[in-house]
Design an enzyme around this catalytic site. Structure first.
Site, PDB file in Angstrom:
ATOM      1  CB  SER A 135      -0.448  -0.445   1.314  1.00 42.71           C
ATOM      2  OG  SER A 135      -1.692   1.424   1.257  1.00 42.71           O
ATOM      3  CE1 TYR A 147      -4.668  -2.088   5.245  1.00 44.73           C
ATOM      4  CE2 TYR A 147      -4.058   0.693   4.267  1.00 44.73           C
ATOM      5  CZ  TYR A 147      -4.344  -1.489   4.166  1.00 44.73           C
ATOM      6  OH  TYR A 147      -4.423  -1.577   2.826  1.00 44.73           O
TER       7      TYR A 147
HETATM    8  O1  NJP Z   1     -11.033  -4.948  -1.175  1.00 41.99           O
HETATM    9  P1  NJP Z   1     -12.380  -6.016  -1.353  1.00 41.99           P
HETATM   10  P2  NJP Z   1      -9.308  -4.672  -2.709  1.00 41.99           P
HETATM   11  N1  NJP Z   1      -8.876 -15.168   4.336  1.00 41.99           N
HETATM   12  O2  NJP Z   1     -12.411  -5.539  -0.003  1.00 41.99           O
HETATM   13  C1  NJP Z   1     -10.278 -10.867   0.933  1.00 41.99           C
HETATM   14  C2  NJP Z   1      -5.136  -3.638  -0.331  1.00 41.99           C
HETATM   15  N2  NJP Z   1      -5.444  -1.983  -0.806  1.00 41.99           N
HETATM   16  O3  NJP Z   1      -9.443  -4.863  -3.258  1.00 41.99           O
HETATM   17  O4  NJP Z   1     -12.752 -13.576   2.289  1.00 41.99           O
HETATM   18  C3  NJP Z   1      -9.409 -14.657   3.162  1.00 41.99           C
HETATM   19  O5  NJP Z   1     -12.685  -6.448  -2.182  1.00 41.99           O
HETATM   20  C4  NJP Z   1     -11.819 -10.744   0.342  1.00 41.99           C
HETATM   21  O6  NJP Z   1     -12.716 -12.179   0.231  1.00 41.99           O
HETATM   22  P3  NJP Z   1     -13.447 -12.521   1.640  1.00 41.99           P
HETATM   23  C5  NJP Z   1      -6.127  -3.728   1.044  1.00 41.99           C
HETATM   24  O7  NJP Z   1      -5.702  -3.830   1.471  1.00 41.99           O
HETATM   25  C6  NJP Z   1      -6.381  -1.792  -0.821  1.00 41.99           C
HETATM   26  O8  NJP Z   1      -8.821  -3.194  -2.148  1.00 41.99           O
HETATM   27  O9  NJP Z   1     -14.253 -13.455   0.749  1.00 41.99           O
HETATM   28  N3  NJP Z   1      -9.276 -13.859   1.207  1.00 41.99           N
HETATM   29  C7  NJP Z   1     -11.498 -10.279  -0.753  1.00 41.99           C
HETATM   30  O10 NJP Z   1     -11.462 -11.174  -1.553  1.00 41.99           O
HETATM   31  C8  NJP Z   1      -5.585  -5.594  -0.029  1.00 41.99           C
HETATM   32  O11 NJP Z   1      -4.960  -6.142   0.972  1.00 41.99           O
HETATM   33  C9  NJP Z   1      -6.553  -0.158  -1.571  1.00 41.99           C
HETATM   34  O12 NJP Z   1     -14.302 -11.825   2.291  1.00 41.99           O
HETATM   35  C10 NJP Z   1      -9.677 -12.878   2.793  1.00 41.99           C
HETATM   36  C11 NJP Z   1     -10.666  -9.568  -0.511  1.00 41.99           C
HETATM   37  O13 NJP Z   1      -9.416 -10.324   0.599  1.00 41.99           O
HETATM   38  C12 NJP Z   1      -6.208  -5.756  -0.948  1.00 41.99           C
HETATM   39  O14 NJP Z   1      -5.505  -4.238  -1.120  1.00 41.99           O
HETATM   40  C13 NJP Z   1      -5.324   0.208  -0.906  1.00 41.99           C
HETATM   41  C14 NJP Z   1      -9.763 -13.144   4.044  1.00 41.99           C
HETATM   42  C15 NJP Z   1     -10.350  -7.901  -0.076  1.00 41.99           C
HETATM   43  O15 NJP Z   1     -11.759  -7.653  -1.736  1.00 41.99           O
HETATM   44  C16 NJP Z   1      -7.168  -5.327  -1.719  1.00 41.99           C
HETATM   45  O16 NJP Z   1      -7.858  -6.066  -1.196  1.00 41.99           O
HETATM   46  C17 NJP Z   1      -4.777  -0.575  -0.715  1.00 41.99           C
HETATM   47  C18 NJP Z   1      -9.332 -14.001   4.845  1.00 41.99           C
HETATM   48  N4  NJP Z   1      -9.572 -14.055   6.248  1.00 41.99           N
HETATM   49  C19 NJP Z   1      -3.748  -1.833  -0.628  1.00 41.99           C
HETATM   50  N5  NJP Z   1     -10.402 -11.547   4.798  1.00 41.99           N
HETATM   51  C20 NJP Z   1      -8.042   0.372  -1.364  1.00 41.99           C
HETATM   52  N6  NJP Z   1      -8.733  -0.417  -1.923  1.00 41.99           N
HETATM   53  O17 NJP Z   1      -8.016   2.058  -1.359  1.00 41.99           O
HETATM   54  C21 NJP Z   1     -10.216 -10.662   3.448  1.00 41.99           C
HETATM   55  O18 NJP Z   1      -3.688   0.705  -0.752  1.00 41.99           O
HETATM   56  N7  NJP Z   1     -10.274 -11.253   1.930  1.00 41.99           N
END
Ligand code: NJP
Length: 223
Positions: A135, A147
């Site tokens: 990030s 975070y």
């Molecule tokens: O967000 P979102 P992003 N085990 O909420 C999964 C980073 N980032 O695409 O398990 C397995 O649409 C969850 O799936 P589910 C951020 O920190 C973002 O933006 O089915 N999976 C979903 O597929 C992250 O590292 C921004 O709920 C787990 C996914 O994670 C990455 O981008 C800025 C889980 C999250 O998808 C992807 O996030 C930045 C678990 N325990 C960095 N917990 C931004 N959006 O602005 C969650 O700098 N997931």
């Protein structure tokens, strides 16, 4: 043969967009996240190019089993994307909730470690590529952002992995976006980065000539 990419956090946002672009560019994808219904719907778009692998990144055994099932199908692993992550609304120290912190560190730090641990033996056999979602908050200081601190871990570890993976001709890239329009936020962010922008950066790193290491890629919204 078709290259194989294992993606965590594949059920939405950056992970799902990367899966779409990778399949369009000829990859086979293993889709890992907790939401089985979303993974199945996404996999259905890709036919035999995708495999839905429901599981939780905080559970090493669940990742190992998913990767084993994927490698059974593909014959090997060329790349892994440790992308699953979560944020906290009130992340400052005073507003800190010990259980929330533990959960976030579990996903953003331990979850990434388990993805690396579970995929590395396979990647090693193919001079493979590790992608990590860091990030912009993992490279600058934001008041009270626990975070952000979890993402500093990802950047530090990613740099060390780049060195470690050289031993077998492998590479590691940390993708560091600013604000992206995903379910990470409650409100839509139409003016910010779109998940497809981040997906293009991921595929750029994967496609780069083996002589070229892209250790970190920063993407910031112009707005
Ligand atoms: O967000 P979102 P992003 N085990 O909420 C999964 C980073 N980032 O695409 O398990 C397995 O649409 C969850 O799936 P589910 C951020 O920190 C973002 O933006 O089915 N999976 C979903 O597929 C992250 O590292 C921004 O709920 C787990 C996914 O994670 C990455 O981008 C800025 C889980 C999250 O998808 C992807 O996030 C930045 C678990 N325990 C960095 N917990 C931004 N959006 O602005 C969650 O700098 N997931």
């Amino acid at each position: 043969s078709t290259k194989a990419l294992f993606i965590t956090g594949a059920s939405s946002g950056i992970g799902a967009a990367t899966a779409r672009l990778a399949v369009a560019q000829g990859w086979q994808v293993g889709l890992f996240a907790r939401s089985e219904d979303k993974l199945e719907a996404l996999a259905a778009e890709f036919g035999d190019k995708a495999m839905a692998l429901p599981g939780d990144v905080t559970d090493l055994e669940s990742q190992k089993a998913a990767i084993a099932a994927f490698v059974d199908k593909t014959g090997g692993l060329d790349a892994a994307f440790a992308n699953a992550g979560m944020g906290l609304s009130g992340a400052g120290t005073e507003a800190g909730d010990s259980e929330e912190w533990e959960r976030m560190i579990g996903v953003n730090v331990m979850g990434v470690l388990w993805t690396v641990m579970a995929t590395m033996p396979h990647l090693k056999k193919r001079s493979g590529h590790m992608l990590l979602t860091g990030s912009a908050a993992g490279r600058r200081h934001i008041s009270g952002s626990v975070y952000g601190a979890s993402k500093w871990f990802v950047h530090g570890y990613g740099g060390n992995l780049s060195e470690e993976m050289k031993a077998f001709g492998g590479r590691c890239t940390v993708i560091a976006p600013g604000m992206v329009n995903t379910a990470f936020f409650d409100e839509p962010k139409p003016d910010k980065l779109q998940p497809e922008d981040v997906a293009r950066a991921a595929l750029f790193a994967l496609d780069a000539d083996p002589r070229c290491a892209t250790n970190e890629i920063f993407l910031m919204p112009t707005q």
